[in-house]
Design an enzyme around this catalytic site. Structure first.
Site, short mmCIF file in Angstrom:
data_model
loop_
_atom_site.label_atom_id
_atom_site.label_comp_id
_atom_site.label_asym_id
_atom_site.label_seq_id
_atom_site.Cartn_x
_atom_site.Cartn_y
_atom_site.Cartn_z
N GLY A 50 5.35 12.47 3.09
CA GLY A 50 6.73 12.61 3.55
C GLY A 50 6.76 13.19 4.95
O GLY A 50 6.68 14.41 5.12
N CYS A 99 11.88 3.06 -9.52
CA CYS A 99 12.49 1.74 -9.73
C CYS A 99 13.64 1.83 -10.73
O CYS A 99 13.65 2.68 -11.62
CB CYS A 99 11.45 0.78 -10.27
SG CYS A 99 10.06 0.55 -9.16
N ASN A 127 8.61 10.33 -2.78
CA ASN A 127 9.10 9.03 -2.41
C ASN A 127 10.30 9.25 -1.48
O ASN A 127 10.65 10.39 -1.16
CB ASN A 127 9.51 8.23 -3.66
CG ASN A 127 9.39 6.74 -3.47
OD1 ASN A 127 9.60 6.24 -2.37
ND2 ASN A 127 9.06 6.02 -4.53
N THR A 128 10.95 8.20 -1.05
CA THR A 128 12.02 8.34 -0.05
C THR A 128 13.27 8.99 -0.62
O THR A 128 13.58 8.89 -1.80
CB THR A 128 12.40 6.97 0.52
OG1 THR A 128 12.73 6.09 -0.57
CG2 THR A 128 11.26 6.38 1.31
N ASN A 158 -0.12 0.12 -5.82
CA ASN A 158 1.14 0.73 -6.23
C ASN A 158 1.81 -0.23 -7.21
O ASN A 158 2.01 -1.41 -6.90
CB ASN A 158 2.02 0.95 -4.99
CG ASN A 158 3.35 1.59 -5.33
OD1 ASN A 158 4.27 0.94 -5.80
ND2 ASN A 158 3.46 2.89 -5.08
N ASN A 191 5.09 3.72 -9.21
CA ASN A 191 6.36 3.99 -8.53
C ASN A 191 7.46 4.05 -9.58
O ASN A 191 7.98 3.02 -10.01
CB ASN A 191 6.64 2.89 -7.51
CG ASN A 191 8.00 3.04 -6.87
OD1 ASN A 191 8.66 4.08 -6.99
ND2 ASN A 191 8.46 2.01 -6.19
N SER A 194 1.82 3.39 0.29
CA SER A 194 2.23 2.04 -0.07
C SER A 194 3.46 1.59 0.72
O SER A 194 4.38 2.37 0.97
CB SER A 194 2.55 1.99 -1.57
OG SER A 194 3.07 0.74 -1.94
N GLY A 253 3.59 -2.39 -2.88
CA GLY A 253 4.07 -2.35 -4.25
C GLY A 253 3.93 -3.70 -4.95
O GLY A 253 4.29 -4.74 -4.39
N LYS A 310 4.01 8.53 -8.72
CA LYS A 310 4.76 8.85 -7.51
C LYS A 310 6.17 9.30 -7.88
O LYS A 310 6.93 8.54 -8.49
CB LYS A 310 4.81 7.64 -6.57
CG LYS A 310 5.37 7.94 -5.19
CD LYS A 310 5.17 6.73 -4.27
CE LYS A 310 5.51 7.06 -2.83
NZ LYS A 310 5.24 5.90 -1.93
#
Length: 302
Positions: free
Chosen positions: A243, A130, A192-193, A99, A127, A21, A46, A165
């Site tokens: 990743g 958030c 995720n990041t 997403n 996600n 996403s 997203g 996620k």
């Protein structure tokens, strides 16, 4: 050709390769570069209950072997997606996943309820990185309680395949994975990041408008691979790895670590056909090594 089919819950995929996403738009932007039939699915941008403008510019910065972004979930909202975007993408020849993001469990659940009504969207990815506006802005995904609260609310509103996620910005990602599994997640995707920043030494300011952003790209791969390996051994549900994946060899590492499927993200910006090349590269590797079914290598590394 080797057997590449994998399942994530009830979601049947022709390949273990999906797109991440935020890196693949709504899929249509890549139609000239990708044969969608070679992929297991695409995960679109997203989507939130209400429209979001995102963060001010600048919101992207290059860094060594990766990039930072603080786009801020810019999107036109779930009603626009359902009425305007969905008709354009529902017949793409692959699984189309959405997403879903939100600022409260209720927001997530209501957004998921809208998506649940779309016949040709077989799964969503939550996600949970958030910020929880009711709890001072802390991300839902950094505590077991916060992560569980979102999945619990969404599971009551959504009855199709639910992938959660996970954020890597935690002390124990296996505990978070177990918490969302207990609340009914069909799978988890990670990572995720990672949070990072970058400084312009000539202007003496940080390069992103809000100071920090999510780090992605090849530089995060060893961290992602380690976390996938750990989570795959901590839960009974499938794991989707992502990743820093930019080649078939990268993807195979994640599969061997225990991922049932993988997502390609930042690499899409460098080469829009990367996802298809990775899917074809996995097939070629399996043939070259006499492996008839991709399941033979999933989780093979102890």
């Amino acid at each position: 050709m080797a057997q590449l089919n994998v399942n994530i819950g009830a979601l049947q995929m022709a390949s273990p390769v999906m797109t991440a996403s935020g890196t693949f738009g709504y899929g249509l932007e890549f139609a000239d570069f990708i044969d969608f039939r070679t992929l297991g699915g695409i995960i679109v941008k997203g989507t939130t209950l209400h429209p979001r403008q995102g963060n001010p510019y600048p919101r992207m910065a290059e860094t060594a072997q990766g990039m930072l972004n603080c786009v801020g979930l810019q999107n036109p909202g779930v009603e626009h997606f359902c009425h305007d975007t969905y008709p354009l993408i529902k017949d793409l020849p692959t699984n189309v996943l959405v997403n879903v993001s939100g600022s409260s469990p209720e927001d997530y659940a209501e957004c998921a309820r809208h998506i649940n009504a779309l016949e040709q969207i077989p799964a969503i990815e939550l996600n949970i990185s958030c910020p929880n506006v009711k709890d001072g802005g802390m991300a839902f995904g950094v505590t077991c309680e916060g992560a569980a609260s979102v999945v619990r609310a969404v599971r009551q509103a959504y009855d199709k395949t639910l992938i959660v996620k996970l954020s890597p910005n935690v002390t124990s990602i296996t505990d978070i994975a177990k918490a969302v599994e207990a609340e009914g997640a069909d799978a988890v995707s990670l990572i995720n990041t990672l949070m990072g920043t970058s400084i312009d030494i000539e202007r003496r300011v940080r390069r992103l408008s809000i100071g920090t952003g999510g780090l992605s790209g090849p530089c995060v791969k060893p961290v992602a691979l380690r976390m996938v390996y750990q989570v795959a051994r901590a839960v009974q549900i499938p794991v989707v790895g992502l990743g820093g994946i930019s080649s078939a060899e990268d993807a195979i590492e994640f599969l061997m670590a225990g991922a049932t499927a993988i997502e390609v993200g930042t690499a899409n910006f460098l080469d829009p056909s990367t996802s298809q090349k990775i899917a074809e590269g996995i097939d070629e590797w399996l043939d070259r090594h006499g492996v008839q079914d991709v399941h033979e290598i999933i989780g093979c590394v102890e």
